[in-house]
Design an enzyme around this catalytic site. Sequence first.
Site, PDB file in Angstrom:
ATOM      1  N   ASP A  75      38.505 -17.322  56.388  1.00  0.00           N
ATOM      2  CA  ASP A  75      37.327 -17.314  55.367  1.00  0.00           C
ATOM      3  C   ASP A  75      36.002 -17.977  55.831  1.00  0.00           C
ATOM      4  OD1 ASP A  75      36.247 -17.728  52.540  1.00  0.00           O
ATOM      5  OD2 ASP A  75      36.511 -19.831  52.885  1.00  0.00           O
ATOM      6  N   SER A  76      35.021 -18.185  55.244  1.00  0.00           N
ATOM      7  CA  SER A  76      33.818 -18.503  55.881  1.00  0.00           C
ATOM      8  C   SER A  76      34.090 -20.221  55.863  1.00  0.00           C
ATOM      9  CB  SER A  76      32.545 -18.539  54.917  1.00  0.00           C
ATOM     10  OG  SER A  76      32.802 -19.015  53.567  1.00  0.00           O
ATOM     11  N   CYS A  99      38.279 -14.051  51.647  1.00  0.00           N
ATOM     12  CA  CYS A  99      36.670 -14.185  51.393  1.00  0.00           C
ATOM     13  C   CYS A  99      36.338 -13.086  50.741  1.00  0.00           C
ATOM     14  CB  CYS A  99      35.943 -14.807  52.686  1.00  0.00           C
ATOM     15  SG  CYS A  99      34.067 -14.784  52.360  1.00  0.00           S
ATOM     16  N   GLU A 152      31.777 -27.524  48.821  1.00  0.00           N
ATOM     17  CA  GLU A 152      31.878 -27.652  50.401  1.00  0.00           C
ATOM     18  C   GLU A 152      31.478 -29.139  50.354  1.00  0.00           C
ATOM     19  OE1 GLU A 152      32.068 -25.547  53.369  1.00  0.00           O
ATOM     20  OE2 GLU A 152      33.337 -24.318  52.118  1.00  0.00           O
ATOM     21  N   CYS A 174      35.454 -15.575  43.968  1.00  0.00           N
ATOM     22  CA  CYS A 174      35.101 -16.340  45.360  1.00  0.00           C
ATOM     23  C   CYS A 174      36.101 -17.106  45.552  1.00  0.00           C
ATOM     24  CB  CYS A 174      33.765 -17.032  45.194  1.00  0.00           C
ATOM     25  SG  CYS A 174      33.514 -18.165  46.465  1.00  0.00           S
ATOM     26  N   HIS A 185      36.560 -19.860  46.655  1.00  0.00           N
ATOM     27  CA  HIS A 185      36.245 -21.458  46.507  1.00  0.00           C
ATOM     28  C   HIS A 185      36.403 -21.885  45.165  1.00  0.00           C
ATOM     29  CE1 HIS A 185      34.253 -21.256  50.593  1.00  0.00           C
ATOM     30  NE2 HIS A 185      33.897 -22.631  50.517  1.00  0.00           N
TER      31      HIS A 185
HETATM   32  N1  DGL Z   1      34.750 -18.195  49.679  1.00  0.00           N
HETATM   33  C1  DGL Z   1      33.991 -17.362  50.033  1.00  0.00           C
HETATM   34  C2  DGL Z   1      34.062 -16.081  48.961  1.00  0.00           C
HETATM   35  O1  DGL Z   1      35.246 -15.736  48.572  1.00  0.00           O
HETATM   36  C3  DGL Z   1      32.654 -17.310  50.293  1.00  0.00           C
HETATM   37  C4  DGL Z   1      31.944 -18.457  50.181  1.00  0.00           C
HETATM   38  C5  DGL Z   1      30.675 -18.691  50.918  1.00  0.00           C
HETATM   39  O2  DGL Z   1      30.717 -18.769  52.142  1.00  0.00           O
HETATM   40  O3  DGL Z   1      29.561 -18.476  50.250  1.00  0.00           O
HETATM   41  O4  DGL Z   1      33.079 -15.355  48.647  1.00  0.00           O
END
Ligand code: DGL
Length: 276
Positions: free
Chosen positions: A11-12, A74, A159, A193, A195
């Site tokens: 993931d990022s 991600c 974050e 997403c 997150h």
């Molecule tokens: N968690 C990631 C996603 O599912 C990306 C979040 C990001 O780095 O902007 O899209």
Amino acid sequence: MNNSLPIGIFDSGFGGLTVFRSIAQKLPQYDYIYLGDNDRSPYGDHSFETVYQFTLECVSWLFEQGCQLVILACNTASAKALRNIQQLDLPKKYPNHRVLGVIRPTAEVIGNFSSSANIGIMGTRGTVNSGSYPIEINHFFPSVNVHQQSCPLWVPLIENGEHLGKGADFFVEKYIQELLDQSDQIDCILLACTHYPLLIPKIKTYLPENIQLLSQGEIVADSLSDYLVRHPEIENKLARNGQRTFYTSGSAAVFDAHASVFLGEKIASKKIKMDS
Ligand code: DGL
């Protein structure tokens, strides 16, 4: 049979841990290497080329650690990099390796959750602008209407550990309202997403009770489990020691502090350097 290979999860940043948590619950026997590219996150507003380059570097690094199978946990990377990696890089450089994303397994089942055939998608700008969800969902459920809403401030709030604070309320309510204003038929919202599940307690306070809220962890875990049954040539090579190793391109101390919130357990990550 050499069954020594870990499964790679990318993931990022921290978000993929919400998917990893479900995968590790469903398939605890395997070994996993998690990589968060925290140093270069968020990916959500980066160009297609940048997300592709960063994702390819991270996937290649996971291959070098011995992963033959990598999950892009991600949505942004799945939307902007997966196709190129699968169609260009794997055949040329890594013909025996596999990379799977989170969009397709979600699109395959999501239509079953809506009785009104109107689904809301909340994601990063990158995911929403790629159009990947409407395209993939309509492939499996042609009569479903897909309404999308980008939520560019949610990842930075998470974050920075501000997602449950008072400041988050304004942007949680704003993006939900903007999505619901698109149609009064929406009866199911996907957090597209990885997150966003961290925001669920706040999101629920602004969501009408008749709207179902879905996150991807279990969907992706079920799909991986099916994939491994269908691909014994990969499954037979996987290590089964239940080992989990975590790497970040950012600060290990910061990663460990946040990761315990995402995972519900303490971890000790290692820092690695990514090229650019
Ligand atoms: N968690 C990631 C996603 O599912 C990306 C979040 C990001 O780095 O902007 O899209």
